[in-house]
Design a protein around this motif. Structure first.
Motif, PDB file in Angstrom:
ATOM      1  N   ILE A  94      39.309  34.194  45.173  1.00  0.00           N
ATOM      2  CA  ILE A  94      38.938  35.251  46.112  1.00  0.00           C
ATOM      3  C   ILE A  94      39.223  36.321  46.218  1.00  0.00           C
ATOM      4  CG2 ILE A  94      38.543  35.502  48.740  1.00  0.00           C
ATOM      5  CD1 ILE A  94      36.643  33.078  47.466  1.00  0.00           C
ATOM      6  N   SER A  95      40.717  36.598  46.180  1.00  0.00           N
ATOM      7  CA  SER A  95      41.031  38.002  46.153  1.00  0.00           C
ATOM      8  C   SER A  95      40.553  38.615  44.997  1.00  0.00           C
ATOM      9  CB  SER A  95      42.766  38.046  46.544  1.00  0.00           C
ATOM     10  OG  SER A  95      43.300  37.283  45.486  1.00  0.00           O
ATOM     11  N   MET A  96      40.604  38.152  43.806  1.00  0.00           N
ATOM     12  CA  MET A  96      40.137  38.428  42.650  1.00  0.00           C
ATOM     13  C   MET A  96      38.729  39.462  42.592  1.00  0.00           C
ATOM     14  SD  MET A  96      38.746  36.140  39.526  1.00  0.00           S
ATOM     15  CE  MET A  96      40.046  35.596  38.755  1.00  0.00           C
ATOM     16  N   LEU A  97      37.688  38.866  43.270  1.00  0.00           N
ATOM     17  CA  LEU A  97      36.709  39.344  43.288  1.00  0.00           C
ATOM     18  C   LEU A  97      36.244  40.372  44.512  1.00  0.00           C
ATOM     19  CD1 LEU A  97      34.133  36.498  41.843  1.00  0.00           C
ATOM     20  CD2 LEU A  97      35.236  38.667  40.571  1.00  0.00           C
ATOM     21  N   GLN A  98      37.462  40.117  45.584  1.00  0.00           N
ATOM     22  CA  GLN A  98      37.202  41.024  46.588  1.00  0.00           C
ATOM     23  C   GLN A  98      37.224  42.479  46.179  1.00  0.00           C
ATOM     24  OE1 GLN A  98      39.999  39.654  49.159  1.00  0.00           O
ATOM     25  NE2 GLN A  98      38.388  38.764  50.760  1.00  0.00           N
ATOM     26  N   VAL A 100      35.906  43.747  43.765  1.00  0.00           N
ATOM     27  CA  VAL A 100      34.370  44.410  43.572  1.00  0.00           C
ATOM     28  C   VAL A 100      33.598  44.619  44.615  1.00  0.00           C
ATOM     29  CG1 VAL A 100      32.618  43.685  42.095  1.00  0.00           C
ATOM     30  CG2 VAL A 100      34.574  42.595  41.537  1.00  0.00           C
ATOM     31  N   SER A 101      33.782  43.959  45.534  1.00  0.00           N
ATOM     32  CA  SER A 101      33.086  44.402  46.833  1.00  0.00           C
ATOM     33  C   SER A 101      33.462  45.725  47.332  1.00  0.00           C
ATOM     34  CB  SER A 101      33.195  43.356  47.904  1.00  0.00           C
ATOM     35  OG  SER A 101      33.151  42.073  47.219  1.00  0.00           O
ATOM     36  N   GLU A 102      34.714  46.089  47.233  1.00  0.00           N
ATOM     37  CA  GLU A 102      35.316  47.305  47.754  1.00  0.00           C
ATOM     38  C   GLU A 102      35.098  48.404  46.888  1.00  0.00           C
ATOM     39  OE1 GLU A 102      39.497  46.126  47.977  1.00  0.00           O
ATOM     40  OE2 GLU A 102      39.154  44.542  49.114  1.00  0.00           O
ATOM     41  N   LEU A 103      34.414  48.380  45.858  1.00  0.00           N
ATOM     42  CA  LEU A 103      34.406  49.371  44.894  1.00  0.00           C
ATOM     43  C   LEU A 103      33.087  50.347  45.515  1.00  0.00           C
ATOM     44  CD1 LEU A 103      34.387  48.316  41.134  1.00  0.00           C
ATOM     45  CD2 LEU A 103      36.351  49.258  42.708  1.00  0.00           C
ATOM     46  N   ARG A 104      33.464  51.757  45.361  1.00  0.00           N
ATOM     47  CA  ARG A 104      32.286  52.420  45.454  1.00  0.00           C
ATOM     48  C   ARG A 104      32.143  53.497  44.227  1.00  0.00           C
ATOM     49  NH1 ARG A 104      32.134  50.279  49.380  1.00  0.00           N
ATOM     50  NH2 ARG A 104      32.630  50.615  51.513  1.00  0.00           N
ATOM     51  N   VAL A 105      31.567  52.988  43.222  1.00  0.00           N
ATOM     52  CA  VAL A 105      31.146  53.622  42.037  1.00  0.00           C
ATOM     53  C   VAL A 105      29.847  53.774  42.029  1.00  0.00           C
ATOM     54  CG1 VAL A 105      33.371  52.667  40.844  1.00  0.00           C
ATOM     55  CG2 VAL A 105      31.014  51.697  40.538  1.00  0.00           C
ATOM     56  N   ARG A 106      29.542  55.198  41.295  1.00  0.00           N
ATOM     57  CA  ARG A 106      27.906  55.374  41.160  1.00  0.00           C
ATOM     58  C   ARG A 106      27.302  54.320  40.208  1.00  0.00           C
ATOM     59  NH1 ARG A 106      27.488  58.927  36.195  1.00  0.00           N
ATOM     60  NH2 ARG A 106      29.088  58.185  34.760  1.00  0.00           N
ATOM     61  N   VAL A 107      26.174  53.906  40.941  1.00  0.00           N
ATOM     62  CA  VAL A 107      25.382  52.948  39.996  1.00  0.00           C
ATOM     63  C   VAL A 107      24.051  53.463  39.919  1.00  0.00           C
ATOM     64  CG1 VAL A 107      26.417  50.831  41.176  1.00  0.00           C
ATOM     65  CG2 VAL A 107      24.532  51.928  42.397  1.00  0.00           C
ATOM     66  N   GLY A 108      23.446  52.949  38.922  1.00  0.00           N
ATOM     67  CA  GLY A 108      22.047  53.329  38.495  1.00  0.00           C
ATOM     68  C   GLY A 108      22.093  54.853  38.011  1.00  0.00           C
ATOM     69  N   VAL A 109      23.296  55.156  37.045  1.00  0.00           N
ATOM     70  CA  VAL A 109      23.038  56.506  36.832  1.00  0.00           C
ATOM     71  C   VAL A 109      22.696  56.561  35.140  1.00  0.00           C
ATOM     72  CG1 VAL A 109      25.184  57.559  38.018  1.00  0.00           C
ATOM     73  CG2 VAL A 109      25.541  56.119  35.855  1.00  0.00           C
ATOM     74  N   PHE A 117      25.291  46.289  40.864  1.00  0.00           N
ATOM     75  CA  PHE A 117      26.450  45.199  40.593  1.00  0.00           C
ATOM     76  C   PHE A 117      26.902  44.527  41.689  1.00  0.00           C
ATOM     77  CE2 PHE A 117      30.464  46.998  41.505  1.00  0.00           C
ATOM     78  CZ  PHE A 117      30.284  48.210  41.646  1.00  0.00           C
ATOM     79  N   GLY A 118      27.555  43.287  41.539  1.00  0.00           N
ATOM     80  CA  GLY A 118      28.157  42.816  42.744  1.00  0.00           C
ATOM     81  C   GLY A 118      28.799  41.336  42.189  1.00  0.00           C
ATOM     82  N   ILE A 119      29.132  40.357  43.068  1.00  0.00           N
ATOM     83  CA  ILE A 119      29.481  39.248  43.105  1.00  0.00           C
ATOM     84  C   ILE A 119      28.584  38.213  43.608  1.00  0.00           C
ATOM     85  CG2 ILE A 119      32.085  40.055  42.910  1.00  0.00           C
ATOM     86  CD1 ILE A 119      32.212  38.531  45.615  1.00  0.00           C
ATOM     87  N   PRO A 120      28.653  36.796  42.696  1.00  0.00           N
ATOM     88  CA  PRO A 120      27.573  35.988  43.298  1.00  0.00           C
ATOM     89  C   PRO A 120      27.995  35.382  44.482  1.00  0.00           C
ATOM     90  CG  PRO A 120      28.598  35.133  41.166  1.00  0.00           C
ATOM     91  CD  PRO A 120      29.445  36.354  41.654  1.00  0.00           C
ATOM     92  N   LYS A 121      27.264  34.736  45.483  1.00  0.00           N
ATOM     93  CA  LYS A 121      27.498  34.018  46.756  1.00  0.00           C
ATOM     94  C   LYS A 121      28.614  33.177  46.513  1.00  0.00           C
ATOM     95  CE  LYS A 121      24.415  33.593  50.698  1.00  0.00           C
ATOM     96  NZ  LYS A 121      23.040  33.218  51.009  1.00  0.00           N
ATOM     97  N   GLN A 122      29.514  33.278  47.385  1.00  0.00           N
ATOM     98  CA  GLN A 122      30.654  32.099  47.133  1.00  0.00           C
ATOM     99  C   GLN A 122      31.151  31.849  48.591  1.00  0.00           C
ATOM    100  OE1 GLN A 122      33.426  33.568  44.338  1.00  0.00           O
ATOM    101  NE2 GLN A 122      34.163  35.085  45.794  1.00  0.00           N
ATOM    102  N   ARG A 268      39.978  49.363  37.889  1.00  0.00           N
ATOM    103  CA  ARG A 268      41.458  49.815  37.173  1.00  0.00           C
ATOM    104  C   ARG A 268      42.006  50.857  38.364  1.00  0.00           C
ATOM    105  NH1 ARG A 268      43.715  54.049  33.607  1.00  0.00           N
ATOM    106  NH2 ARG A 268      41.923  55.271  33.527  1.00  0.00           N
ATOM    107  N   ARG A 269      41.349  51.648  39.020  1.00  0.00           N
ATOM    108  CA  ARG A 269      42.040  52.335  40.303  1.00  0.00           C
ATOM    109  C   ARG A 269      42.131  51.492  41.220  1.00  0.00           C
ATOM    110  NH1 ARG A 269      41.099  57.841  40.822  1.00  0.00           N
ATOM    111  NH2 ARG A 269      40.302  58.465  38.879  1.00  0.00           N
ATOM    112  N   ALA A 270      41.522  50.631  41.642  1.00  0.00           N
ATOM    113  CA  ALA A 270      41.420  49.805  42.828  1.00  0.00           C
ATOM    114  C   ALA A 270      42.642  48.779  42.751  1.00  0.00           C
ATOM    115  CB  ALA A 270      40.358  49.121  43.175  1.00  0.00           C
ATOM    116  N   MET A 271      42.652  48.146  41.493  1.00  0.00           N
ATOM    117  CA  MET A 271      43.493  47.136  41.223  1.00  0.00           C
ATOM    118  C   MET A 271      45.163  47.588  40.617  1.00  0.00           C
ATOM    119  SD  MET A 271      41.605  43.967  39.625  1.00  0.00           S
ATOM    120  CE  MET A 271      41.370  44.771  37.809  1.00  0.00           C
ATOM    121  N   LYS A 272      45.021  49.061  40.494  1.00  0.00           N
ATOM    122  CA  LYS A 272      46.274  49.405  40.156  1.00  0.00           C
ATOM    123  C   LYS A 272      46.804  48.696  38.494  1.00  0.00           C
ATOM    124  CE  LYS A 272      48.084  51.954  43.920  1.00  0.00           C
ATOM    125  NZ  LYS A 272      46.734  52.167  44.450  1.00  0.00           N
ATOM    126  N   LEU A 273      45.823  48.409  37.795  1.00  0.00           N
ATOM    127  CA  LEU A 273      46.134  47.503  36.533  1.00  0.00           C
ATOM    128  C   LEU A 273      45.684  48.363  35.374  1.00  0.00           C
ATOM    129  CD1 LEU A 273      45.374  44.034  37.404  1.00  0.00           C
ATOM    130  CD2 LEU A 273      47.545  44.943  37.202  1.00  0.00           C
TER     131      LEU A 273
END
Ligand SMILES: O=P(O)(O)O[C@@H]1[C@@H](OP(=O)(O)O)[C@H](OP(=O)(O)O)[C@H](O)[C@H](OP(=O)(O)O)[C@H]1OP(=O)(O)O
Ligand SMILES: Nc1ncnc2c1ncn2[C@@H]1O[C@H](COP(=O)(O)OP(=O)(O)O)[C@@H](O)[C@H]1O
Ligand SMILES: [Mg+2]
Ligand SMILES: [Mg+2]
Length: 385
Positions: A94-98, A100-109, A117-122, A268-273
């Motif tokens: 759960i925390s792994m994919l959370q 992704v939902s927090e990301l604010r990156v440009r899409v459709g460029v 992008f997103g994650i499946p319903k879970q 990479r930024r959000a996870m600091k990995l």
């Protein structure tokens, strides 16, 4: 002329990982560029080993975490790849994919435009009672994939089940995540990240499931494990008939590289990995909708063609940044400055002046039971120590 010394990297890896990752080809290339890779002896305290400029690790447990902490206190300039606290978020699906939902990156460029992008319903189920409570999963459409909540690298944590009807839910052992199965043409994209290097490859995945198949299926639950890793297995067991249904269509179009790079940098930024990969599927219903389903720390890089060069470049770059005194090993190159205050005095107070929000303050101390007071002028500021 003597070759410029770059650095020593200590590695602490499980035997399987060590065998696949530490190959002569990597050691030779790294060494030719001034990087020495040395095995850490897990039977001895880490603190007695070294000196290391950097520690590369994929080990689990509190004892290892404590050892890394002690090592960092004694060697504040050593880079730990990556911070155990940052890796831990990937040990829970759960925390792994959370993130992704927090990301604010440009899409459709991309020129073709429109990728999202997103994650499946879970949903997450912690106990048997909730599993038998229809309300918990009524918002999910079957089939669903049941995944163990914990993703700690154990064989158990990779044991999945494709569930075709409510009736089969009682066969599952919580805590689990129930995730909607999304048809994606039987192909999965694996995106390998090494610092700012991003490489996307395609692999076999589960085949699509048609409405007719759902209705006509004789079993209401099918178990499987590590589908996209099948080619690396020695034997194919009971699941054979299930896996046979899969075939990799080589004509599958790759996702736009710029889109994938954006997601990778955001993660990479959000996870600091610095070292991870993520699994992406393309939702067949839309064609330009991508879903991230899994993120793995320090994956099987040796399966990435030319991994020796990618990793060596990364190590050399890391050592150069370290020599220049840049803050490294925190997942991205452009963040925070670090200030070191060395003192033997007790009760000193250190003032951190900054206009940046969300700064993190790290206090390294060898004293036990030390309490740290952080004073701030901002209201509603929560301080975690
Ligand atoms: O060993 P490999 O090459 O199969 O790598 C595994 C990864 O395969 P991939 O690179 O994604 O194809 C694998 O990825 P998947 O979860 O299969 O997507 C995991 O990262 C696995 O680590 P863990 O068991 O979750 O700790 C990785 O296993 P470890 O080597 O870390 O044990
Ligand atoms: N929501 C989903 N829809 C369709 N297929 C999925 C979904 N989630 C996982 N899969 C398939 O199951 C495999 C294993 O799931 P994953 O979450 O990647 O677990 P693991 O950590 O064991 O790799 C994936 O590689 C993919 O083939
Ligand atoms: Mg996976
Ligand atoms: Mg995984």
């Amino acid at each position: 002329m003597a070759e410029k010394k770059h650095g020593v990297i200590g590695y602490a890896l499980a035997p399987k990982k060590q065998n696949s990752f530490i190959r002569d080809s990597l050691l030779t290339l790294a060494s030719s560029r001034g990087i020495k890779l040395i095995q850490i002896d897990s039977t001895k305290p880490l603190i007695d080993q070294g000196p290391f400029d950097c520690i590369l690790h994929k080990l689990y447990g509190d004892d290892w975490k404590r050892q890394l902490q002690q090592f960092q206190i004694r060697n504040p300039n050593a880079v730990i790849l990556d911070a155990p606290e940052a890796i831990e978020r990937l040990h829970n699906r759960i925390s792994m994919l959370q993130v992704v939902s927090e990301l604010r990156v440009r899409v459709g460029v991309d020129e073709k435009g429109g990728e999202t992008f997103g994650i499946p319903k879970q949903i997450v189920i912690y106990d048997k009672e909730t599993l038998s409570d229809g309300q918990a999963w009524e918002s999910l459409k079957f089939p669903v994939i049941a995944k163990p909540l914990v993703a700690d690298g154990s064989a158990k944590s990779h044991k999945m089940a494709l569930v075709f009807s409510h009736g089969a839910l009682n066969k599952l052992k919580p805590p689990i995540v129930l995730q909607e199965f999304v048809n994606h043409g039987g192909v999965i994209f694996k995106v390998y990240v090494v610092g700012n290097h991003v490489r996307c490859v395609k692999r076999k995945s589960l085949p699509d499931v048609s409405e007719e198949k759902v209705l006509g299926v004789s079993e209401d639950l099918l178990s499987f494990s590590q589908v996209s890793n099948l080619a690396n297995r020695d034997s194919v067991d009971d699941d054979e008939k299930f896996y046979k249904m899969m075939s990799l269509d080589d004509t599958t179009e790759m996702p736009p590289q710029a889109f994938i790079v954006d997601i990778a940098s955001g993660l990479r930024r959000a996870m600091k990995l610095n070292l991870f990969n993520f699994d992406v599927i393309r939702d067949s219903r839309y064609g330009n909708r991508y879903l991230i389903i899994d993120i793995n720390y320090f994956p099987g890089y040796a399966k990435m063609p030319g991994y020796e060069k990618v990793l060596t470049d990364f190590f050399v770059d890391l050592m150069c940044k370290k020599e220049l005194g840049e803050n490294v090993g925190k997942g991205h190159g452009d963040e925070g400055k670090s200030v070191k205050v060395l003192t033997e005095e007790k009760d000193i107070s250190v003032k951190v002046l900054t206009e940046e929000k969300d700064i993190s303050v790290k206090v390294l101390t060898e004293e036990k039971d030390k309490s740290v007071k952080v004073l701030t002028e901002e209201k509603d500021k929560s301080v975690t120590v």
